[in-house]
Design a protein around this motif. Structure first.
Motif, PDB file in Angstrom:
ATOM      1  N   LEU A   1       0.722  -1.352   0.154  1.00 47.76           N
ATOM      2  CA  LEU A   1      -0.236   0.032   0.019  1.00 47.76           C
ATOM      3  C   LEU A   1       0.927   1.161  -0.053  1.00 47.76           C
ATOM      4  CD1 LEU A   1      -3.040   0.910   0.003  1.00 47.76           C
ATOM      5  CD2 LEU A   1      -2.923   0.890   2.520  1.00 47.76           C
ATOM      6  N   ALA A   2       1.736   1.347   0.978  1.00 51.57           N
ATOM      7  CA  ALA A   2       2.699   2.593   1.022  1.00 51.57           C
ATOM      8  C   ALA A   2       3.484   2.698  -0.364  1.00 51.57           C
ATOM      9  CB  ALA A   2       3.498   2.472   2.207  1.00 51.57           C
ATOM     10  N   ASP A   3       3.988   1.744  -1.085  1.00 52.15           N
ATOM     11  CA  ASP A   3       4.571   1.724  -2.331  1.00 52.15           C
ATOM     12  C   ASP A   3       3.666   2.497  -3.343  1.00 52.15           C
ATOM     13  OD1 ASP A   3       7.063   1.432  -4.011  1.00 52.15           O
ATOM     14  OD2 ASP A   3       6.050  -0.282  -4.497  1.00 52.15           O
ATOM     15  N   ILE A   4       2.465   1.582  -3.380  1.00 54.41           N
ATOM     16  CA  ILE A   4       1.707   2.251  -4.441  1.00 54.41           C
ATOM     17  C   ILE A   4       1.237   3.650  -4.108  1.00 54.41           C
ATOM     18  CG2 ILE A   4      -0.578   2.167  -5.240  1.00 54.41           C
ATOM     19  CD1 ILE A   4      -0.495  -1.005  -4.671  1.00 54.41           C
TER      20      ILE A   4
ATOM     21  N   VAL B   1       1.263  -5.604   8.544  1.00 58.75           N
ATOM     22  CA  VAL B   1       2.282  -4.967   8.032  1.00 58.75           C
ATOM     23  C   VAL B   1       1.887  -3.211   8.147  1.00 58.75           C
ATOM     24  CG1 VAL B   1       3.985  -3.929   6.264  1.00 58.75           C
ATOM     25  CG2 VAL B   1       2.928  -6.497   6.608  1.00 58.75           C
ATOM     26  N   THR B   2       2.911  -2.683   9.068  1.00 54.94           N
ATOM     27  CA  THR B   2       2.514  -1.135   9.243  1.00 54.94           C
ATOM     28  C   THR B   2       3.697  -0.291   8.737  1.00 54.94           C
ATOM     29  OG1 THR B   2       1.533  -1.881  11.345  1.00 54.94           O
ATOM     30  CG2 THR B   2       1.982   0.446  11.176  1.00 54.94           C
ATOM     31  N   GLU B   3       3.459   0.784   8.011  1.00 51.31           N
ATOM     32  CA  GLU B   3       4.210   1.498   7.446  1.00 51.31           C
ATOM     33  C   GLU B   3       4.119   3.134   7.519  1.00 51.31           C
ATOM     34  OE1 GLU B   3       6.079   0.406   3.658  1.00 51.31           O
ATOM     35  OE2 GLU B   3       4.289  -0.880   3.725  1.00 51.31           O
TER      36      GLU B   3
ATOM     37  N   VAL C   1      -0.077   7.055   7.723  1.00 56.14           N
ATOM     38  CA  VAL C   1       0.420   5.587   8.263  1.00 56.14           C
ATOM     39  C   VAL C   1      -0.543   4.360   7.695  1.00 56.14           C
ATOM     40  CG1 VAL C   1       0.340   4.345  10.401  1.00 56.14           C
ATOM     41  CG2 VAL C   1       0.557   6.615  10.698  1.00 56.14           C
ATOM     42  N   TYR C   2       0.279   3.492   6.906  1.00 61.21           N
ATOM     43  CA  TYR C   2      -0.579   2.508   6.209  1.00 61.21           C
ATOM     44  C   TYR C   2      -0.528   1.309   7.012  1.00 61.21           C
ATOM     45  CZ  TYR C   2       0.927   6.196   2.894  1.00 61.21           C
ATOM     46  OH  TYR C   2       1.190   7.090   2.182  1.00 61.21           O
ATOM     47  N   VAL C   3      -1.698   0.587   7.192  1.00 61.07           N
ATOM     48  CA  VAL C   3      -1.773  -0.722   7.656  1.00 61.07           C
ATOM     49  C   VAL C   3      -2.395  -1.678   6.837  1.00 61.07           C
ATOM     50  CG1 VAL C   3      -2.946  -1.826   9.588  1.00 61.07           C
ATOM     51  CG2 VAL C   3      -2.347   0.494   9.927  1.00 61.07           C
TER      52      VAL C   3
END
Length: 177
Positions: free
Chosen positions: A69-72, A141-143, A149-151
């Motif tokens: 998700l964070a990369d996208i 996964v949390t970033e 904040v991406y979960v």
């Protein structure tokens, strides 16, 4: 000087049609379509649909269970920056509901909300780690970056993606939780 009503009305209607038609065409072909093309080309994205408004671009995504998700978010933001311009990018992730994942997320939501409210973001990761220990087979996964904040929660083939904005909203709950 006598104005004729019919030529003035026709000119006004044609001018309005050209103006609003051009505005719509730019929004559709200059913003929405290029952004959908960028998003659809990323790994983990099943489908993408864009809607454009005056101050934000909403990108509705359907992701596969192995998506990052964070990369996208970062790739859409950087590669689509020409289309987005100065507008705010909002990702809305839709996934098929999984009752077990929803129940697990709701059980951790209090700790997550408290951590977000107090800006203690490591508490979100701690809550997800304890959730992963409680629910067999759950991967959490949390970033984090400077805006969100991406979960990502994964249980078997099912996945739940949540984007929590670091800038607190004035009222209500997270729209994508």
């Amino acid at each position: 000087m006598k104005l004729r009503i019919l030529p003035v009305a026709i000119t006004a209607v044609l001018s309005a049609a050209l103006l609003f038609g051009g505005w719509y065409a730019y929004g559709h072909y200059g913003v929405e379509k290029p952004l959908e093309k960028v998003a659809s080309s990323l790994p983990g994205v099943v489908s993408a649909e864009t809607s454009n408004s005056v101050n934000k671009v909403v990108l509705k995504l359907e992701l596969s269970s192995d998506a990052d998700l964070a990369d996208i978010y970062h790739k859409v933001e950087t590669e689509g920056s020409g289309s987005i311009g100065g507008k705010k990018l909002e990702l809305v992730v839709s996934e098929p509901e999984n009752e077990q994942l929803e129940k697990a997320w709701r059980s951790a939501l209090f700790g997550v909300a408290e951590s977000m409210e107090h800006r203690e973001y490591s508490g979100v990761q701690d809550a997800m780690d304890s959730l992963a220990k409680k629910v067999p087979g759950l991967t959490a996964v949390t970033e984090m970056d400077d805006t969100n904040v991406y979960v990502s929660l994964k249980l078997g083939d099912a996945a739940k993606y949540v984007i929590l904005p670091r800038q607190a909203q004035e009222m209500g709950v997270w729209p994508n939780a």
